[in-house]
Design a protein around this motif. Sequence first.
Motif, PDB file in Angstrom:
ATOM      1  N   THR A  27      11.803  -1.649  -8.169  1.00 49.28           N
ATOM      2  CA  THR A  27      11.740  -3.027  -8.664  1.00 49.28           C
ATOM      3  C   THR A  27      10.904  -3.898  -7.747  1.00 49.28           C
ATOM      4  OG1 THR A  27      13.913  -2.830  -9.711  1.00 49.28           O
ATOM      5  CG2 THR A  27      13.127  -5.059  -9.268  1.00 49.28           C
ATOM      6  N   LEU A  28      11.100  -3.733  -6.445  1.00 47.55           N
ATOM      7  CA  LEU A  28      10.317  -4.522  -5.489  1.00 47.55           C
ATOM      8  C   LEU A  28       8.829  -4.237  -5.659  1.00 47.55           C
ATOM      9  CD1 LEU A  28      10.387  -6.481  -3.099  1.00 47.55           C
ATOM     10  CD2 LEU A  28      10.541  -4.494  -1.583  1.00 47.55           C
ATOM     11  N   GLU A  31       7.543  -5.910  -8.892  1.00 49.35           N
ATOM     12  CA  GLU A  31       7.389  -7.357  -8.803  1.00 49.35           C
ATOM     13  C   GLU A  31       6.212  -7.748  -7.908  1.00 49.35           C
ATOM     14  OE1 GLU A  31       8.903  -9.558 -10.623  1.00 49.35           O
ATOM     15  OE2 GLU A  31      10.053  -7.970 -11.612  1.00 49.35           O
ATOM     16  N   ILE A  32       5.967  -6.971  -6.860  1.00 51.49           N
ATOM     17  CA  ILE A  32       4.780  -7.228  -6.023  1.00 51.49           C
ATOM     18  C   ILE A  32       3.513  -7.046  -6.866  1.00 51.49           C
ATOM     19  CG2 ILE A  32       3.415  -6.347  -4.096  1.00 51.49           C
ATOM     20  CD1 ILE A  32       6.041  -5.688  -2.670  1.00 51.49           C
ATOM     21  N   GLY A 155      14.977  -8.544  -6.732  1.00 45.69           N
ATOM     22  CA  GLY A 155      13.580  -8.135  -6.774  1.00 45.69           C
ATOM     23  C   GLY A 155      12.687  -9.244  -7.297  1.00 45.69           C
ATOM     24  N   GLY A 159      10.082 -10.100  -4.576  1.00 44.09           N
ATOM     25  CA  GLY A 159       8.808  -9.468  -4.890  1.00 44.09           C
ATOM     26  C   GLY A 159       7.622 -10.423  -4.909  1.00 44.09           C
ATOM     27  N   THR A 178       3.208  -1.618  -2.549  1.00 41.80           N
ATOM     28  CA  THR A 178       3.717  -1.044  -3.794  1.00 41.80           C
ATOM     29  C   THR A 178       3.763   0.478  -3.711  1.00 41.80           C
ATOM     30  OG1 THR A 178       2.899  -2.899  -5.113  1.00 41.80           O
ATOM     31  CG2 THR A 178       3.282  -0.826  -6.262  1.00 41.80           C
TER      32      THR A 178
END
Length: 417
Positions: A27-28, A31-32, A155, A159, A178
Amino acid sequence: MDAATPLTPLRRNVRFQLLWAGAACSTLGTEITRLALPLALLALTGSAAQAGLVGATLTAALLLAQIPAGIWVDRHDRRRILLAAQAVQVLNAVVLVGSLAAGGAGLLSFVLFAAMDGVCAAFVGNARQVSIRAVVPIAQLRSAFVQEESRSHAGRVLGPAIGGLLYGMSLLAPYLATLVAIAAAWVLALLARVPRRPAPRAGDAGDGAAPATARRGMLAETWTALRWLLAQRGLRELCLVLMAMNFFGGGVTLALIVHIESLGGGSALTGFVLTGIGIGGLLGALASGRLTARVSTGYLALGVPAVLGVCLMLAALPLAPWWPFFPILTFSLVTPALNVAAGAVTAELVPEDMLGRVGSLLAVASMGLTPLGPLLGGVLAGSLGGGWALCIAGAGFLLTAGVGAASPTLRRFDAQG
């Protein structure tokens, strides 16, 4: 049984916690990338339309892959599907990072990256959702989905902030982050060792599921799952409520931006107001376990859209540019409870060998209306103003709650009732 016993605290369920940690990393990274992709394209091409094309490609790939992904997850080794899809995501990120480092990345590179990532995300999402059911006892499903909801909102808060900070350092930095996050997700999924083919739970027999899905065609399997879903009173009505909410909520962010600008708010203040969505969602996720334990799924399906409708109408009041922060924060506090309840009842009620297909059908139904919401919101905000667009969206949420309240089946609906 493959899952931990109900007496074991969820925090000590190693397989679920590893699976959750991998999902948090994924998820992180997502979102990045969600922030870095348009920023990179704007920097490289100067075209907002091309940035929109890449975002649309990712969404379209995710949508088109949902049904095949659900069928494959029901047919084949779920652990292998999860690991293979995440491995392809890692390779996909490596190719993009290599192209950026070599200075050869253009629109085509980003479009191909988005298309592949969308397809992989469909397979990863379906396999992971089914794996939660496989490693978590039914009695702890709501707690598991509370933790899942918290991960999702955390996130969304972290993110973009991390992505913006890394992008300020270099064009390549967010994509390297990522890549690391996706690789960590693959390692954690490998360590989780989720069951390849979860054993059916008590009560799954006699539910109309096909006992040998691998010998049937994709259309036949999809039709079997759709027929089962349409026959489930309560779950069927809940799906319709969620579809309507996704439609009316799709244009809220754009309407908010237009409304705040019309009141004299700048980009910094707009960003501050929009952080209320992430902050409220994270706080709401942490509180959703207690709320879902006290309020049935049916009443949440009626109460949440009603609260959202009132909050949007309050946000439309032309009091001050900063004013929408408070109703939007309230708006976001209540939505996680319905997400948790819907995820838990779906995992509990859907037959084990149909989880992938039903989950993909629900995702397609939800995402199918997603592009229409922003389109309608943009048209209304442009012609009537952001405040009126918020009022109309709020009225749509209230209408959803009112129509739902007319259904005795929905009012009484709960997985355990």
